[in-house]
Design an enzyme around this catalytic site. Structure first.
Site, PDB file in Angstrom:
ATOM      1  N   TYR A   1       0.835  -1.210   0.000  1.00 41.45           N
ATOM      2  CA  TYR A   1       0.000   0.000   0.000  1.00 41.45           C
ATOM      3  C   TYR A   1       0.867   1.257   0.000  1.00 41.45           C
ATOM      4  O   TYR A   1       1.869   1.328   0.719  1.00 41.45           O
ATOM      5  CB  TYR A   1      -0.865   0.062   1.254  1.00 41.45           C
ATOM      6  CG  TYR A   1      -2.005  -0.917   1.340  1.00 41.45           C
ATOM      7  CD1 TYR A   1      -2.828  -1.189   0.250  1.00 41.45           C
ATOM      8  CD2 TYR A   1      -2.298  -1.542   2.548  1.00 41.45           C
ATOM      9  CE1 TYR A   1      -3.890  -2.066   0.364  1.00 41.45           C
ATOM     10  CE2 TYR A   1      -3.369  -2.422   2.673  1.00 41.45           C
ATOM     11  CZ  TYR A   1      -4.162  -2.684   1.577  1.00 41.45           C
ATOM     12  OH  TYR A   1      -5.214  -3.541   1.684  1.00 41.45           O
TER      13      TYR A   1
ATOM     14  N   ASP B   1     -15.522  -8.746  -3.415  1.00 45.70           N
ATOM     15  CA  ASP B   1     -16.323  -7.576  -3.820  1.00 45.70           C
ATOM     16  C   ASP B   1     -17.315  -7.968  -4.923  1.00 45.70           C
ATOM     17  O   ASP B   1     -18.458  -7.513  -4.933  1.00 45.70           O
ATOM     18  CB  ASP B   1     -15.416  -6.452  -4.321  1.00 45.70           C
ATOM     19  CG  ASP B   1     -14.306  -6.138  -3.333  1.00 45.70           C
ATOM     20  OD1 ASP B   1     -14.549  -6.239  -2.120  1.00 45.70           O
ATOM     21  OD2 ASP B   1     -13.194  -5.814  -3.784  1.00 45.70           O
TER      22      ASP B   1
HETATM   23  O1  KDG Z   1     -11.012  -6.372  -2.255  1.00 47.43           O
HETATM   24  C1  KDG Z   1     -10.034  -5.877  -3.137  1.00 47.43           C
HETATM   25  C2  KDG Z   1      -9.315  -4.791  -2.423  1.00 47.43           C
HETATM   26  O2  KDG Z   1      -8.505  -5.335  -1.438  1.00 47.43           O
HETATM   27  C3  KDG Z   1      -8.468  -3.969  -3.349  1.00 47.43           C
HETATM   28  O3  KDG Z   1      -9.288  -3.312  -4.254  1.00 47.43           O
HETATM   29  C4  KDG Z   1      -7.655  -2.966  -2.620  1.00 47.43           C
HETATM   30  O4  KDG Z   1      -9.431  -1.718  -1.671  1.00 47.43           O
HETATM   31  C5  KDG Z   1      -8.406  -2.298  -1.514  1.00 47.43           C
HETATM   32  C6  KDG Z   1      -7.832  -2.408  -0.183  1.00 47.43           C
HETATM   33  O5  KDG Z   1      -8.000  -1.460   0.568  1.00 47.43           O
HETATM   34  O6  KDG Z   1      -7.229  -3.426   0.151  1.00 47.43           O
END
Ligand code: KDG
Length: 318
Positions: free
Chosen positions: A105, A260
């Site tokens: 991230y 999702d």
């Molecule tokens: O569910 C998929 C998500 O993990 C990806 O889109 C990234 O939104 C995200 C996250 O915060 O992990």
């Protein structure tokens, strides 16, 4: 009137070609990805009026996110634009045995972390049939935790069905902090989606999926609880009755966003008047379809899902 409104962070996802590593790759594929907008995309592609809102930098990167979501049919009119903060990113290195998939991230200080309730068009939330967010949203900042609570409470007070997926992310917070935040929100949630793993590790629930669902419904008065068990399928508890669903076979190309797609498929069928069993079928079929597609979102049509459900019946447990 919008059938579904979702809110949360959408990042740009940068992934090197398969077989290459983040450290050395020279090219990255760029796509928008975020749990709540992934849900909106699935529902929009399956024929529902779906909107997503967030706070984005008024920059080429923020506009790229909006452009991609719009291309899938999602209404982004409620997005709040910001001049002072950044666009969140995440890097995804696809795994291949024995190397695991790695997510990095780069989302600190993203514009969405500053989103306050006063900035939001709450009428759009009050007018929707369903309002959805996930446990990622309150994890991102104290401000967003308060905003999430406000939006869900406003929605529920107005008669909008509120839906929430625990979506626990170990890289965002500790289980004890997450559990406290979840409990603060549970009173404003009608439909809970929970991976069995999250219910166990974060909420300390024990037993099989049915007893976890019954325990959560009893303790927090949810109208519907859906527990997902990965390859072992899913289960929904509604009005005291339990509905079980297997998974549909899929050759997995990209598993990110499967959960999702599951929620998006469930809500799309529910909003079209489907009963719980039908909504679970659509959830499972949309999730399996997503796994065949590169990227965070389920690029899918209603016909795709009808064909999967017709061919495979109630789903095949792998
Ligand atoms: O569910 C998929 C998500 O993990 C990806 O889109 C990234 O939104 C995200 C996250 O915060 O992990």
């Amino acid at each position: 009137m919008t059938a579904l409104v979702t809110f949360g962070e959408t990042m740009l996802r940068l992934s090197p070609p398969r077989g290459e590593r983040l450290e050395t790759a020279r090219e990255f594929e760029v796509q928008a990805g975020g749990a709540e907008s992934n849900v909106a995309v699935a529902a929009a592609r399956l024929g529902r009026d779906a909107a997503w809102f967030s706070k984005l930098p008024d920059s080429p990167l923020g506009r790229r996110v909006v452009g991609e979501l719009r291309s899938h049919g999602v209404d982004t009119d409620g997005v709040v634009w910001d001049d002072d903060h950044r666009q969140g990113l995440y890097y995804l290195e696809h795994g291949v045995a024995p190397r695991p998939t790695n997510v990095v991230y780069d989302r600190a200080d993203a514009a969405v972390t500053t989103l306050e309730t006063v900035e939001i068009d709450l009428d759009a939330v009050r007018d929707a049939d369903v309002c959805y967010t996930s446990g990622i949203t309150p994890a991102l900042s104290e401000t967003l935790r308060a905003t999430t609570a406000d939006v869900l409470a406003e929605a529920q007070d107005a008669g909008t069905t509120t839906a929430f997926d625990l979506n626990y992310r170990t890289k965002l917070w500790d289980p004890a902090v997450a559990a406290e935040a979840y409990r603060d929100l549970f009173g404003s949630i009608d439909v809970l989606f929970a991976a069995q793993r999250d219910a166990e590790t974060v909420l300390g629930r024990e037993g099989d999926a049915e007893s976890i669902a019954r325990g959560l419904a009893d303790d927090f008065d949810f109208e519907t609880v859906v527990v997902t068990r990965g390859a072992d399928g899913s289960l929904a508890l509604f009005d005291g009755d339990v509905y079980e669903q297997g998974v549909y076979e899929a050759e997995t190309h990209d598993a990110i966003g499967t959960g999702d797609a599951f929620v998006g498929g469930f809500l799309a069928k529910h909003l079209a008047g489907g009963d719980v069993a039908e909504s679970l079928q659509w959830a499972s079929a949309t999730a399996s379809f997503k796994r065949t597609v590169e990227g965070d979102v389920a690029v899918v049509t209603p016909e795709d899902i009808e064909r999967v459900v017709a061919d495979e019946g109630d789903g095949i447990s792998r």
